[in-house]
Design a protein around this motif. Sequence first.
Motif, PDB file in Angstrom:
ATOM      1  N   SER A   1       0.830  -1.207   0.000  1.00 54.03           N
ATOM      2  CA  SER A   1       0.000   0.000   0.000  1.00 54.03           C
ATOM      3  C   SER A   1       0.863   1.256   0.000  1.00 54.03           C
ATOM      4  O   SER A   1       0.575   2.228  -0.706  1.00 54.03           O
ATOM      5  CB  SER A   1      -0.925  -0.005   1.223  1.00 54.03           C
ATOM      6  N   TYR A   2       1.942   1.239   0.765  1.00 54.41           N
ATOM      7  CA  TYR A   2       2.870   2.371   0.784  1.00 54.41           C
ATOM      8  C   TYR A   2       3.468   2.589  -0.612  1.00 54.41           C
ATOM      9  O   TYR A   2       3.541   3.727  -1.093  1.00 54.41           O
ATOM     10  CB  TYR A   2       4.004   2.098   1.770  1.00 54.41           C
ATOM     11  N   ALA A   3       3.946   1.481  -1.209  1.00 49.76           N
ATOM     12  CA  ALA A   3       4.621   1.589  -2.495  1.00 49.76           C
ATOM     13  C   ALA A   3       3.674   2.082  -3.589  1.00 49.76           C
ATOM     14  O   ALA A   3       4.044   2.923  -4.426  1.00 49.76           O
ATOM     15  CB  ALA A   3       5.225   0.237  -2.886  1.00 49.76           C
ATOM     16  N   GLN A   4       2.433   1.580  -3.616  1.00 43.69           N
ATOM     17  CA  GLN A   4       1.477   2.010  -4.641  1.00 43.69           C
ATOM     18  C   GLN A   4       1.142   3.494  -4.476  1.00 43.69           C
ATOM     19  O   GLN A   4       1.031   4.225  -5.466  1.00 43.69           O
ATOM     20  CB  GLN A   4       0.207   1.168  -4.546  1.00 43.69           C
ATOM     21  N   ASN A   5       0.980   3.948  -3.260  1.00 39.00           N
ATOM     22  CA  ASN A   5       0.686   5.365  -3.030  1.00 39.00           C
ATOM     23  C   ASN A   5       1.861   6.246  -3.450  1.00 39.00           C
ATOM     24  O   ASN A   5       1.682   7.270  -4.109  1.00 39.00           O
ATOM     25  CB  ASN A   5       0.374   5.596  -1.554  1.00 39.00           C
ATOM     26  N   LEU A   6       3.082   5.817  -3.068  1.00 42.13           N
ATOM     27  CA  LEU A   6       4.257   6.607  -3.430  1.00 42.13           C
ATOM     28  C   LEU A   6       4.512   6.553  -4.932  1.00 42.13           C
ATOM     29  O   LEU A   6       5.035   7.515  -5.516  1.00 42.13           O
ATOM     30  CB  LEU A   6       5.477   6.098  -2.662  1.00 42.13           C
ATOM     31  N   LEU A   7       4.123   5.451  -5.578  1.00 43.63           N
ATOM     32  CA  LEU A   7       4.205   5.370  -7.042  1.00 43.63           C
ATOM     33  C   LEU A   7       3.351   6.469  -7.674  1.00 43.63           C
ATOM     34  O   LEU A   7       3.782   7.165  -8.608  1.00 43.63           O
ATOM     35  CB  LEU A   7       3.733   3.990  -7.499  1.00 43.63           C
ATOM     36  N   GLY A   8       2.125   6.635  -7.187  1.00 44.91           N
ATOM     37  CA  GLY A   8       1.265   7.696  -7.708  1.00 44.91           C
ATOM     38  C   GLY A   8       1.845   9.073  -7.468  1.00 44.91           C
ATOM     39  O   GLY A   8       1.778   9.956  -8.336  1.00 44.91           O
ATOM     40  N   ARG A   9       2.466   9.266  -6.308  1.00 43.85           N
ATOM     41  CA  ARG A   9       3.047  10.568  -6.022  1.00 43.85           C
ATOM     42  C   ARG A   9       4.239  10.856  -6.926  1.00 43.85           C
ATOM     43  O   ARG A   9       4.456  12.002  -7.344  1.00 43.85           O
ATOM     44  CB  ARG A   9       3.454  10.633  -4.553  1.00 43.85           C
ATOM     45  N   ALA A  10       5.040   9.824  -7.215  1.00 41.34           N
ATOM     46  CA  ALA A  10       6.168  10.019  -8.131  1.00 41.34           C
ATOM     47  C   ALA A  10       5.668  10.405  -9.518  1.00 41.34           C
ATOM     48  O   ALA A  10       6.228  11.290 -10.181  1.00 41.34           O
ATOM     49  CB  ALA A  10       7.015   8.749  -8.189  1.00 41.34           C
TER      50      ALA A  10
END
Length: 318
Positions: free
Chosen positions: A228-237
């Motif tokens: 969940s952290y990685a998917q959210n940070l992917l969107g932010r990137a």
Amino acid sequence: MRNVLKLAALGSAASMLTIAAMPAGAQAGRDGIEGRVDRLEREMRAVQRKVFPGGAGQTVEPQITPPQQSQGAPGVPATGVVTDLTARVNALESQMSSMTGQIEQTSYKLRQLEDAFTAYKRSTDARLKALEETASSVGTGDAPPSSSGATRPPASRPSTGGGAAASTPTPAPAASTTVAGIERPKTDDPAEDGYIYGFRLWSAKEYDKAVVELRQVVQKYPKHRRASYAQNLLGRALLDQGKPALAATAFFENYQKMPNGERAPDSLYYLAQALVKMKKPASEVCKVYDELTQVYGDRISEAMKMDVATGRSASKCK
């Protein structure tokens, strides 16, 4: 002469009564001690089943063994039996006391280990949270919510235009290379290492490499809490790269596929930000804010509540 014979007969009878009475008293004492022995032996078997649940014939030898029995004097057999039973009772009581102390010490050490692990996990999460909040350019919306949350999916998928919302493009597999000056963690948890490394790449504005690294974490470890952290940070990137449509898709998929994930509320918030950058109608943006408040109202931080209020005011939500 007759009186002398009567007295002798009476003396013999009294002696016989005395001898007959002695075994009865000894028998009563023996029965009482045997009851204690049976009770202690049952308790000892219960303790051994607690210590050795697997069985396999494991036993604990008593630390105090009964002394060697000496041959009792003729005519007094009850004395040796009582002594033997008393020694057995004393040995069992000593053994139970020792085992009880060992069990208490083991339980205390186990509690210490559990407390140490909980403190380590709390410290690690706090450090990551502080790093994300420092690097974040939009308030403090990355504060991790609590684990109690609803799982209701959104009523309708917001339009992201251009057909980009159908699915997140998956690039050809590529081996991640370590960027100079950015260290890749090496622990026994590859999902954790991948997310930390992706976060460091994002913080260093290496967005392309961060996207590849974070997407690999989600694909390889979808059940890990860091997914969940990685998917959210992917969107932010992607959002920081100026790709709001792809970012909106990443945020929506995090909420849709992992609604109980720790970053699902954050993804809804940033989804609204992505729609604003795409110049979508205010009604769509307000729907996202409504969804966030209805599903995660009791999970989001006070800082995010303030950011949501600001966003709703900017979009003129009712």
